[in-house]
Scaffold this motif. Structure first.
Motif, PDB file in Angstrom:
ATOM      1  N   GLY A 177      33.960  51.020  30.836  1.00 45.37           N
ATOM      2  CA  GLY A 177      33.611  52.409  31.120  1.00 45.37           C
ATOM      3  C   GLY A 177      32.769  52.507  32.375  1.00 45.37           C
ATOM      4  N   LEU A 178      33.390  52.897  33.510  1.00 44.39           N
ATOM      5  CA  LEU A 178      32.697  52.992  34.787  1.00 44.39           C
ATOM      6  C   LEU A 178      32.724  54.430  35.277  1.00 44.39           C
ATOM      7  N   PRO A 179      31.695  54.875  35.996  1.00 44.63           N
ATOM      8  CA  PRO A 179      31.696  56.243  36.554  1.00 44.63           C
ATOM      9  C   PRO A 179      32.586  56.311  37.803  1.00 44.63           C
ATOM     10  N   GLY A 180      32.796  57.525  38.269  1.00 37.03           N
ATOM     11  CA  GLY A 180      33.524  57.700  39.520  1.00 37.03           C
ATOM     12  C   GLY A 180      35.007  57.906  39.364  1.00 37.03           C
ATOM     13  N   GLN A 227      41.577  50.037  35.205  1.00 38.83           N
ATOM     14  CA  GLN A 227      42.300  50.525  36.372  1.00 38.83           C
ATOM     15  C   GLN A 227      41.899  49.773  37.637  1.00 38.83           C
ATOM     16  N   MET A 228      40.590  49.512  37.787  1.00 38.25           N
ATOM     17  CA  MET A 228      40.119  48.764  38.963  1.00 38.25           C
ATOM     18  C   MET A 228      40.693  47.344  38.944  1.00 38.25           C
ATOM     19  N   LEU A 283      23.615  29.035  37.215  1.00 35.95           N
ATOM     20  CA  LEU A 283      24.684  28.076  36.977  1.00 35.95           C
ATOM     21  C   LEU A 283      25.381  27.657  38.261  1.00 35.95           C
ATOM     22  N   GLY A 284      24.937  28.163  39.398  1.00 37.23           N
ATOM     23  CA  GLY A 284      25.480  27.709  40.669  1.00 37.23           C
ATOM     24  C   GLY A 284      26.571  28.580  41.235  1.00 37.23           C
ATOM     25  N   TYR A 285      26.821  29.770  40.669  1.00 36.55           N
ATOM     26  CA  TYR A 285      27.861  30.661  41.175  1.00 36.55           C
ATOM     27  C   TYR A 285      27.277  31.587  42.236  1.00 36.55           C
ATOM     28  N   THR A 286      28.110  32.030  43.154  1.00 35.38           N
ATOM     29  CA  THR A 286      27.755  33.099  44.083  1.00 35.38           C
ATOM     30  C   THR A 286      28.131  34.417  43.430  1.00 35.38           C
ATOM     31  N   ALA A 287      27.171  35.364  43.293  1.00 35.00           N
ATOM     32  CA  ALA A 287      27.404  36.624  42.592  1.00 35.00           C
ATOM     33  C   ALA A 287      27.413  37.768  43.581  1.00 35.00           C
ATOM     34  N   ILE A 288      28.412  38.671  43.458  1.00 39.90           N
ATOM     35  CA  ILE A 288      28.503  39.897  44.249  1.00 39.90           C
ATOM     36  C   ILE A 288      28.453  41.050  43.267  1.00 39.90           C
ATOM     37  N   GLU A 289      27.601  42.068  43.522  1.00 31.28           N
ATOM     38  CA  GLU A 289      27.409  43.180  42.592  1.00 31.28           C
ATOM     39  C   GLU A 289      28.047  44.444  43.139  1.00 31.28           C
ATOM     40  N   ALA A 290      28.529  45.289  42.188  1.00 35.16           N
ATOM     41  CA  ALA A 290      29.040  46.631  42.520  1.00 35.16           C
ATOM     42  C   ALA A 290      28.699  47.547  41.365  1.00 35.16           C
ATOM     43  N   ALA A 291      28.347  48.835  41.687  1.00 31.91           N
ATOM     44  CA  ALA A 291      27.864  49.746  40.636  1.00 31.91           C
ATOM     45  C   ALA A 291      28.955  50.611  40.056  1.00 31.91           C
ATOM     46  N   ASP A 292      30.120  50.732  40.690  1.00 32.43           N
ATOM     47  CA  ASP A 292      31.195  51.550  40.130  1.00 32.43           C
ATOM     48  C   ASP A 292      32.544  50.980  40.541  1.00 32.43           C
ATOM     49  N   ALA A 303      34.947  52.254  42.493  1.00 32.34           N
ATOM     50  CA  ALA A 303      35.338  52.375  43.897  1.00 32.34           C
ATOM     51  C   ALA A 303      34.721  51.252  44.725  1.00 32.34           C
ATOM     52  N   ALA A 304      33.433  50.975  44.485  1.00 31.85           N
ATOM     53  CA  ALA A 304      32.773  49.901  45.238  1.00 31.85           C
ATOM     54  C   ALA A 304      33.378  48.551  44.887  1.00 31.85           C
ATOM     55  N   GLY A 305      33.663  48.371  43.617  1.00 33.10           N
ATOM     56  CA  GLY A 305      34.253  47.102  43.213  1.00 33.10           C
ATOM     57  C   GLY A 305      35.631  46.892  43.829  1.00 33.10           C
ATOM     58  N   LEU A 306      36.425  47.994  43.930  1.00 37.19           N
ATOM     59  CA  LEU A 306      37.765  47.876  44.485  1.00 37.19           C
ATOM     60  C   LEU A 306      37.723  47.509  45.969  1.00 37.19           C
ATOM     61  N   LYS A 307      36.682  48.016  46.701  1.00 35.79           N
ATOM     62  CA  LYS A 307      36.556  47.644  48.119  1.00 35.79           C
ATOM     63  C   LYS A 307      36.362  46.137  48.259  1.00 35.79           C
ATOM     64  N   VAL A 308      35.530  45.578  47.388  1.00 32.67           N
ATOM     65  CA  VAL A 308      35.317  44.133  47.450  1.00 32.67           C
ATOM     66  C   VAL A 308      36.625  43.399  47.124  1.00 32.67           C
ATOM     67  N   LEU A 309      37.326  43.900  46.142  1.00 34.42           N
ATOM     68  CA  LEU A 309      38.581  43.253  45.742  1.00 34.42           C
ATOM     69  C   LEU A 309      39.608  43.294  46.857  1.00 34.42           C
ATOM     70  N   GLN A 310      39.591  44.384  47.648  1.00 37.09           N
ATOM     71  CA  GLN A 310      40.572  44.532  48.717  1.00 37.09           C
ATOM     72  C   GLN A 310      40.152  43.830  50.005  1.00 37.09           C
ATOM     73  N   SER A 311      38.923  43.269  50.014  1.00 38.14           N
ATOM     74  CA  SER A 311      38.468  42.516  51.186  1.00 38.14           C
ATOM     75  C   SER A 311      39.014  41.096  51.132  1.00 38.14           C
ATOM     76  N   ASP A 312      38.659  40.274  52.132  1.00 38.45           N
ATOM     77  CA  ASP A 312      39.156  38.906  52.181  1.00 38.45           C
ATOM     78  C   ASP A 312      38.130  37.904  51.693  1.00 38.45           C
ATOM     79  N   VAL A 313      37.053  38.394  51.054  1.00 40.64           N
ATOM     80  CA  VAL A 313      36.048  37.487  50.519  1.00 40.64           C
ATOM     81  C   VAL A 313      36.631  36.690  49.354  1.00 40.64           C
ATOM     82  N   ARG A 314      36.170  35.442  49.201  1.00 38.75           N
ATOM     83  CA  ARG A 314      36.648  34.613  48.089  1.00 38.75           C
ATOM     84  C   ARG A 314      36.132  35.155  46.762  1.00 38.75           C
ATOM     85  N   LEU A 315      37.053  35.299  45.799  1.00 36.21           N
ATOM     86  CA  LEU A 315      36.673  35.741  44.452  1.00 36.21           C
ATOM     87  C   LEU A 315      37.407  34.861  43.441  1.00 36.21           C
ATOM     88  N   ASP A 316      36.663  34.211  42.551  1.00 38.28           N
ATOM     89  CA  ASP A 316      37.259  33.386  41.500  1.00 38.28           C
ATOM     90  C   ASP A 316      37.342  34.123  40.180  1.00 38.28           C
TER      91      ASP A 316
END
Length: 988
Positions: A921-924, A930-931, A890-899, A901-914
């Motif tokens: 239910g995530l492990p870790g 919470q994330m 559909l034309g979106y840029t997708a970034i993947e994270a497995a848990d 903690a990894a997802g929160l690092k992306v969220l705390q970065s300066d990368v664009r997220l829409d």
């Protein structure tokens, strides 16, 4: 002013009688004769003076000079004037000026009409014309002076002849008879009033007589009496006295039509009006008053028991003064009439009371008798004669003693004599002989009747048959003795039960303290009796149970009995016992009985655990069977798909793809049912119009249940909105209709009904709900119904009455779990043979319903805008892969994270997220919610889409998310995922 000087009509006077203020004959009747003698002497003296004065005036007028004539007439105690044929004054003496308030030089040449008034002139003109015709005229009456006061006088009209012996005018003389004559006239009128009232017994006639005497004595145009209705402010007049030429006012008149003086009358004030045209209370209504010949009037209110009930009134056609002597006379007449009226009414009331007493005495079943003041019995009612067999007069005097038992006569005579001597009520009991010779006991009472001065004038007594009561009293005495013996026996038994029972028995006060306890308390809890009574009972109750305990105490204070109440009580050694209580109010205390059910609860809990394990075993077997079938369909289809593709046979691929998709959808449905049963499903609640939802499903339901079943939908107008997962509610409604169909194998009727419900505290407690507003969705069938034991287990998992292979027993469990998870309740109402009603109670939502979304097609899914980026966090690589591929297509840029903690690092970065798409239910150690919350702390307004197949509802806020957060339940179709992503990014 009225100047009627016509001769007063004679008044009939009894020369020997005078009445006092109450209408009775007064002592000293010779006083009237003395008064009459004095009156006759006075009249003779006046006649002599009149003849002497007339002679002097004639001599003066005929033979002296004008100056001598004025000196002579001024010296006379009379009014003297000469009037010509043109009715104009030619001469007047000084007394005219004093009488009418005019100067002598201003009177000569004036017309008589202008001096005495038009009305008086018209009244007197006949006398004047008779004098001009040559006749000597003398009249007696009342002449108003310049102030309007009417004074008794004698008026003479004497023809005056000139040298030709022709009458060219007349001489008028007025002799003032003085207040003595008027007072005497009023006294004679009062005597006449007393004579006439004495022989009357009709209050209306009394009022007319008083009005007639008042009117004639005072000389007014009208006098009357009327009854008053203060509410409507009206007066009703039956009859009144009217002077010649005056019209009666008989009928009903409204006071407000004639002025505002009704307010004075309501306050009990006498209203005196000298001239309606100048009185501020009547100035606006003066024409109306003059039209009824009442330009001046007196209204004297009459009251009874503090209320304004009647009115005595005097009217005069022209303005006139009302001297204090006349008003006093009116009041005196009113008092005499009131006293006479009260006498008549009292006499009528006495006669009515006597008649009522006799009727009552004859009607009552008791014996009634009466005696004179000295104790001689002289009247008996019919019951006495019927009982004793005696005839009229047979029991009068001392003869009544013949029907008294010989052994009782001495005491009766003594007691009756003491009551007569002391004037106290008489009460005793003795035996009276019946007509057949048998004696029965009677309670005999008598009360003295006293006159106003306290003297006893009569005795009234009754005899009440108490023979049966005495026999019953004797029997009661015997039974009481027997009862006392039984009570003593039962008390010993109660004491043994009190001491030996294992139940906790006692009494408690509304102040929270125990008042008494049996030994079982100490045996069960370890506390001594003194320790239990010395502290508030709530100290022993688990704090978690305090609220419910307080509710129970309030119910007891309202007088309600409480049963089946359970709480946890602390033992002295620190353990707790579970006790079920029954309590009943009894005034300032309540009685309690508690049963220790600790071991019973433990046994029940063990049984429930065993049942749970059994249910889990059944669930495991069923799941294994169902999923093996579904996995076989999926894996088989995929293997054949792989084989055909490797062989290059691409023509039949859709068959295998459709089979695999169908099996996966059935697996998803089974998963949803299991989650609903466990109340663990992730709901997507929306404000829903239940009536609209039912309307959309009606055709589907009709096709599902078949033509043998009639569907009737009764939707309440104005149904409230419910916050509910509409898909789950549709499944639940379809399930209920299928169950109803299965209960009617030969056909019948299904009624789907909605309603608004307001649950008060009692109704909500009966349904295990919080008080408030709910809407109900009920499905009723006319099928076989359920016995109570089946209805009690209808929501149990895997319980079904259907044959093997026709049902899993999860349907109602799923519905129950879904409704309870949505904050509602489900209830079954069923009778064997009379069908079943199953009602869903859903909380009301304050807001408008949302419109349903149409399913999307992936080919039509919206495309991404330049640079839009989505973060996908999921511990399942396959899910991440599928979501990523859809997004990239559909034309979106997708970034993947497995848990998390990894997802929160992306969220705390300066990368664009829409948008963040995350599993819950995530492990870790960090779940998806919470994330997301941590990410929104650094990226306010971040859009979040939760994708989950299983989650604690509390993790997602019990179904309440902010507008920029949504939930999508696994498994889902890719089209739905694309639409949700586009809507969230676009702010939908």
């Amino acid at each position: 002013m009225t100047t009627n000087c016509a001769p007063a009509e004679p008044v009939a006077i009894d020369p020997t009688t005078i009445l006092d203020s109450s209408g009775r004959t007064a002592p000293g009747a010779t006083e009237v004769e003395d008064l009459r003698a004095r009156l006759r002497a006075l009249e003779a003296e006046v006649a002599r003076m009149r003849e002497t004065e007339a002679a002097r005036m004639r001599e003066a007028l005929l033979g002296h000079r004008a100056e001598d004539l004025r000196l002579l007439t001024d010296a006379l105690p009379a009014l003297v004037a000469q009037i010509g044929r043109d009715y104009r004054y030619r001469f007047n003496n000084r007394h005219y000026e004093t009488w009418f308030g005019r100067r002598p030089e201003g009177l000569v040449g004036a017309h008589v009409r202008d001096v005495i008034g038009a009305a008086a002139f018209d009244e007197r003109r006949p006398f004047m014309d008779r004098a001009l015709a040559g006749e000597h005229v003398r009249v007696e009456g009342f002449l108003p002076d310049g102030s309007g006061r009417r004074r008794p006088c004698t008026i003479a009209y004497i023809p005056r002849r000139n040298e030709a012996d022709a009458v060219d005018g007349f001489i008028v003389t007025v002799v003032d008879l003085g207040e003595g004559r008027a007072a005497e006239s009023r006294r004679l009128a009062l005597a006449d009033l007393g004579d006439r009232l004495r022989d009357l017994d009709d209050t209306a006639q009394m009022a007319f007589v008083a009005a007639e005497i008042l009117g004639r004595t005072i000389g007014v145009s009208r006098a009357g009496y009327g009854t008053i209705d203060p509410a409507t402010e009206t007066i009703t007049i039956e009859r009144d006295w009217n002077a010649p030429g005056i019209t009666s006012l008989a009928g009903t008149l409204r006071f407000r039509d004639y002025g505002s003086y009704i307010e004075d009358l309501k306050r009990g004030e006498t209203v005196v009006c000298v001239d309606a045209e100048t009185d501020p209370r009547t100035a606006a209504t003066a024409p109306a008053l003059k039209a009824i010949s009442a330009q001046s009037f007196v209204n004297m209110p009459l009251t009874e028991h503090g209320g304004f009930v009647a009115l005595l009134y005097l009217n005069h056609a022209t303005a006139r003064a009302w001297p204090a002597e006349e008003l006093a006379f009116v009041r005196l007449v009113a008092e005499r009439v009131r006293a006479a009226t009260e006498r008549v009414r009292s006499e009528a009331a006495r006669r009515a009371s006597e008649a009522q007493f006799r009727a009552f005495a004859q009607a009552v079943p008791n014996h009634v008798w009466a005696a004179s003041a000295d104790g001689r019995l002289d009247w008996f009612n019919a019951q006495v004669y019927a009982y004793s067999g005696a005839g009229p007069n047979d029991l009068d005097g001392a003869a009544w003693g013949t029907i008294v038992h010989p052994d009782d006569r001495g005491g009766v005579v003594e007691t009756w004599g003491a009551a007569l001597a002391e004037g106290t009520p008489y009460e005793t009991s003795f035996r009276i002989r019946r007509a057949d010779g048998a004696y029965r006991w009677f309670l005999v009472r008598a009360e003295p009747i006293r006159a106003a001065d306290g003297v006893i004038v009569r005795w009234v007594g009754t005899n009440t048959d108490i023979d049966d009561q005495r026999a019953a009293a004797a029997e009661l005495t015997r039974l009481n003795a027997l009862l006392a013996e039984q009570v003593e026996h039962r008390t010993r038994e109660r004491d043994r039960i009190w001491d030996t029972t294992t139940d906790l028995m006692g009494t408690a006060g509304l102040d929270g303290y125990l008042k008494s306890v049996n030994p079982a308390w100490s045996r069960t809890l370890g506390w001594s009796e003194s320790e239990l009574l010395a502290q508030p009972f709530t100290v022993l109750i688990d704090p978690a149970d305090h609220a419910e305990t307080g509710d129970v105490v309030r119910r007891l204070a309202r007088g309600e009995a409480v049963t089946g109440f359970v709480d946890r009580i602390a033992c002295k050694d620190g353990r707790q016992r579970v006790v079920m209580w029954t309590a009943a109010p009894g005034g300032d205390v309540f009685y309690i009985v508690g049963r220790d059910i600790t071991e019973q609860r433990q046994t029940e809990e063990a049984l429930r655990q065993a049942q749970k394990m059994e249910a889990v075993g059944q669930l495991t077997g069923g799941l294994a069977h169902d999923f093996n079938n579904l996995l076989t369909g999926i894996s088989g289809s995929l293997e054949l798909l792989q084989t055909r593709m490797s062989q290059g046979r691409l023509t039949d691929l859709d068959r295998y793809i459709n089979a695999a998709q169908g099996a996966s959808k059935r697996a998803a449905a089974l998963t949803h049912r299991l989650l609903a049963f466990s109340r663990r499903q992730t709901l997507d609640p929306k404000p829903t119009n239940i009536n609209g939802l039912i309307a959309g499903m009606e055709e589907l339901i009709r096709r599902t249940v078949g033509p043998a079943i009639t569907i009737e939908v009764v939707g309440t107008a104005g149904l409230w909105t419910a916050l509910i997962d509409p898909n789950q509610l549709e499944n639940a409604l379809l399930n209920l209709c299928i169950n109803a169909r299965d209960a009617m194998p030969t056909g019948g009727r299904i009624t789907i009904e909605t309603a608004n419900k307001w649950m008060d505290t009692r109704a909500a407690k009966e349904r295990d709900l919080e008080p408030g507003q709910y809407l109900s969705l009920c499905v009723t069938d006319t099928g076989t119904g359920m016995p109570p034991e089946v209805a009690a287990r209808a929501f149990d998992p895997f319980f079904t009455t259907k044959p093997m292979g026709e049902g899993t027993g999860l349907g109602l469990s799923m519905i129950y779990g879904f409704v309870r998870q949505s904050g509602g309740q489900v209830r079954i109402y069923s009778e064997v043979g009379d069908g079943t009603t199953l009602c869903l109670y859903l909380p009301r939502h304050y807001g408008a319903a949302e419109t349903a979304e149409l399913p999307a097609d992936l080919a039509d899914a919206p495309r991404a805008e330049q640079g839009q980026t989505v973060l996908i966090v999921d511990d399942e690589p396959t899910v991440r892969m599928l979501v990523t591929e859809v997004l990239e297509d559909l034309g979106y840029t997708a970034i993947e994270a497995a848990d998390g903690a990894a997802g929160l690092k992306v969220l705390q970065s300066d990368v664009r997220l829409d948008l963040l798409v995350t599993d819950v239910g995530l492990p870790g150690g960090m779940n998806g919610r919470q994330m997301a919350d941590a990410g929104r702390a650094v990226r306010p307004g971040l859009k979040v889409l939760f994708i989950t197949g299983y989650a604690e509802n509390a993790v997602l806020g019990n179904g309440t998310l902010s507008p920029d957060m949504q939930v999508l339940t696994k498994p889902f179709v890719m089209e739905a995922l694309a639409v949700r992503i586009r809507d969230l990014i676009a702010g939908g």
